[in-house]
Design an enzyme around this catalytic site. Sequence first.
Site, PDB file in Angstrom:
ATOM      1  N   LYS A 198       7.610  56.131 -19.467  1.00  0.00           N
ATOM      2  CA  LYS A 198       8.651  56.141 -20.509  1.00  0.00           C
ATOM      3  C   LYS A 198       9.337  54.779 -20.586  1.00  0.00           C
ATOM      4  O   LYS A 198       9.666  54.293 -21.675  1.00  0.00           O
ATOM      5  CB  LYS A 198       9.671  57.250 -20.205  1.00  0.00           C
ATOM      6  CG  LYS A 198       9.032  58.633 -20.344  1.00  0.00           C
ATOM      7  CD  LYS A 198       9.910  59.704 -19.733  1.00  0.00           C
ATOM      8  CE  LYS A 198       9.311  61.085 -19.935  1.00  0.00           C
ATOM      9  NZ  LYS A 198      10.062  62.115 -19.217  1.00  0.00           N
ATOM     10  N   ASN A 230       3.012  74.238 -24.725  1.00  0.00           N
ATOM     11  CA  ASN A 230       4.476  74.243 -24.585  1.00  0.00           C
ATOM     12  C   ASN A 230       5.190  73.646 -25.785  1.00  0.00           C
ATOM     13  O   ASN A 230       6.268  74.098 -26.160  1.00  0.00           O
ATOM     14  CB  ASN A 230       4.883  73.420 -23.352  1.00  0.00           C
ATOM     15  CG  ASN A 230       4.514  74.115 -22.075  1.00  0.00           C
ATOM     16  OD1 ASN A 230       4.635  75.335 -21.980  1.00  0.00           O
ATOM     17  ND2 ASN A 230       4.034  73.356 -21.100  1.00  0.00           N
ATOM     18  N   ARG A 285      -7.967  74.566 -27.018  1.00  0.00           N
ATOM     19  CA  ARG A 285      -9.169  74.505 -26.178  1.00  0.00           C
ATOM     20  C   ARG A 285      -9.830  75.878 -26.103  1.00  0.00           C
ATOM     21  O   ARG A 285     -11.020  76.020 -26.170  1.00  0.00           O
ATOM     22  CB  ARG A 285      -8.751  74.026 -24.778  1.00  0.00           C
ATOM     23  CG  ARG A 285      -9.887  73.691 -23.855  1.00  0.00           C
ATOM     24  CD  ARG A 285      -9.363  73.011 -22.616  1.00  0.00           C
ATOM     25  NE  ARG A 285      -8.002  73.466 -22.314  1.00  0.00           N
ATOM     26  CZ  ARG A 285      -7.173  72.835 -21.506  1.00  0.00           C
ATOM     27  NH1 ARG A 285      -7.540  71.720 -20.928  1.00  0.00           N
ATOM     28  NH2 ARG A 285      -5.963  73.302 -21.271  1.00  0.00           N
ATOM     29  N   ASP A 343       6.123  59.148 -14.120  1.00  0.00           N
ATOM     30  CA  ASP A 343       6.503  59.653 -15.447  1.00  0.00           C
ATOM     31  C   ASP A 343       7.604  58.768 -16.045  1.00  0.00           C
ATOM     32  O   ASP A 343       7.509  58.326 -17.193  1.00  0.00           O
ATOM     33  CB  ASP A 343       6.979  61.111 -15.296  1.00  0.00           C
ATOM     34  CG  ASP A 343       7.558  61.657 -16.586  1.00  0.00           C
ATOM     35  OD1 ASP A 343       6.783  62.029 -17.475  1.00  0.00           O
ATOM     36  OD2 ASP A 343       8.807  61.691 -16.713  1.00  0.00           O
TER      37      ASP A 343
END
Length: 432
Positions: free
Chosen positions: A213, A21, A53, A209
């Site tokens: 941060k 992405n 990968r 998440d």
Amino acid sequence: MSDHDGQAPHHVRVGILGCGNVGAPLVDLIQRHRSGIAARTGVELEVAAVAVRSASKERSVDLPGGVLTTDAASVVDDPSIDVIVEVIGGIEPARSLIARALATKKPVVTGNKELLANIGAELFSAAHDAGVDLLFEAAVAGGIPLIRPLRESLVGERITRVMGIVNGTTNYILTRMTEEGVSYQEALADAQSLGYAERDPTADVEGFDAGAKAAIIASIAFGARVVAGDVYHEGISGITAADMAFAKRLGYVVKLLAIIESVDGSIGVRVHPSMVPLSHPLASVRESYNAVFVEGEAVGNLMFYGRGAGGAPTASAVLGDLIDAATNLRKNSSASVGTLVEARIRPIDEARSEYYLNLEVADRPGVLAAVAGVFGRHDVSIRAMEQEGLGDEARLIFITHTAREADVQATLHDLRDLDVVDRVGTLLRVIS
Ligand SMILES: NC(=O)c1ccc[n+]([C@@H]2O[C@H](COP(=O)([O-])OP(=O)(O)OC[C@H]3O[C@@H](n4cnc5c(N)ncnc54)[C@H](OP(=O)(O)O)[C@@H]3O)[C@@H](O)[C@H]2O)c1
């Protein structure tokens, strides 16, 4: 005016680890803007190698022949490559690859919040010892410039508090609940169908998440070692449509905030849903947008706003770091975070705030006195109270004056034991 006038551009060969992405739009940006970047900065970037990968996967960008490899270590070890970009994600092999690059004095750019929130101090110290850059603008708020302003523009500032909406998925869900009155489950299902939320949304909706941060922001804002495990976090899955409606009526909106503050030499770092006054700039941050509100002693209040995730915005932040790293390489300099100091992390029990509390109660005389008595016993004073509904639907909504978290938790504990209280509903901290 640039500092390279009259000189040939400095050619920098870039090894990119990961082409997903973020990696794919990064390759695209470098290829499309190469000559413009060279003209403006004196640095000509070349995508020399891209590690992935799976060699057989179709890619959304055209890569020159011989550039793609499945051997990431060979990219790091290639002496003709000047700078490494790590956009694989996760702890391993990212950690070993970055450590290996730094050990051979190659600057590294990464967007890996998981890695930095857990072993950032180790990597910053390795970069410092090697005298090369480890840049990570993309790791906290995607495309929003935040790390560089904190590290450079505000380096002399005494920052007192940083509050951020740093998770787009939860902000989207809360915006739908606020504006359309839908339930948490309905808003989550919508976020999943639009690709804003993962099939397993735990990392976003339970605050992990945002917690990672918050740890990185705390480390940079206060120069202290703060890891993800230090962050107190609560998610948004317990918020109801009724809480949203009450918040609105009282002049607030509910947001999942990462709050990082320095109090009496300790660092408080927490993530939880919060009631934000409608007049506060963070209240107007809607949909999947992110924003970080910084409060400094001399500078006052600042807000950074934009796309906190997404391939292209994140790649834009990585590209800015890459150009910086390449420029520093040419000047034989680096912008090191250096050594992070040990600081006391303030336990959540010591946090102070105003609180919103919603109780389902029996509708009979004496209820209010019994409930108010519990608040009083724990030194929690009530600023505002409303009764809503009658009979089985009766609820009491409270906003307290500033109180200590430990006292509020003790109040909740005793309220649960009160026979006139049917259910203790949502507890939200109120931001001022
Ligand atoms: N996406 C965002 O909006 C965003 C925002 C801020 C920060 N970030 C951070 O940016 C990083 C990358 O995220 P992303 O969304 O781009 O991830 P992604 O789409 O999953 O891409 C990961 C890439 O790494 C490659 N890869 C995986 N294991 C590898 C290995 N052992 N050796 C070489 N390559 C390997 C994958 O190869 P294949 O393509 O062959 O599978 C893929 O190209 C993460 O740290 C993430 O936290 C992302």
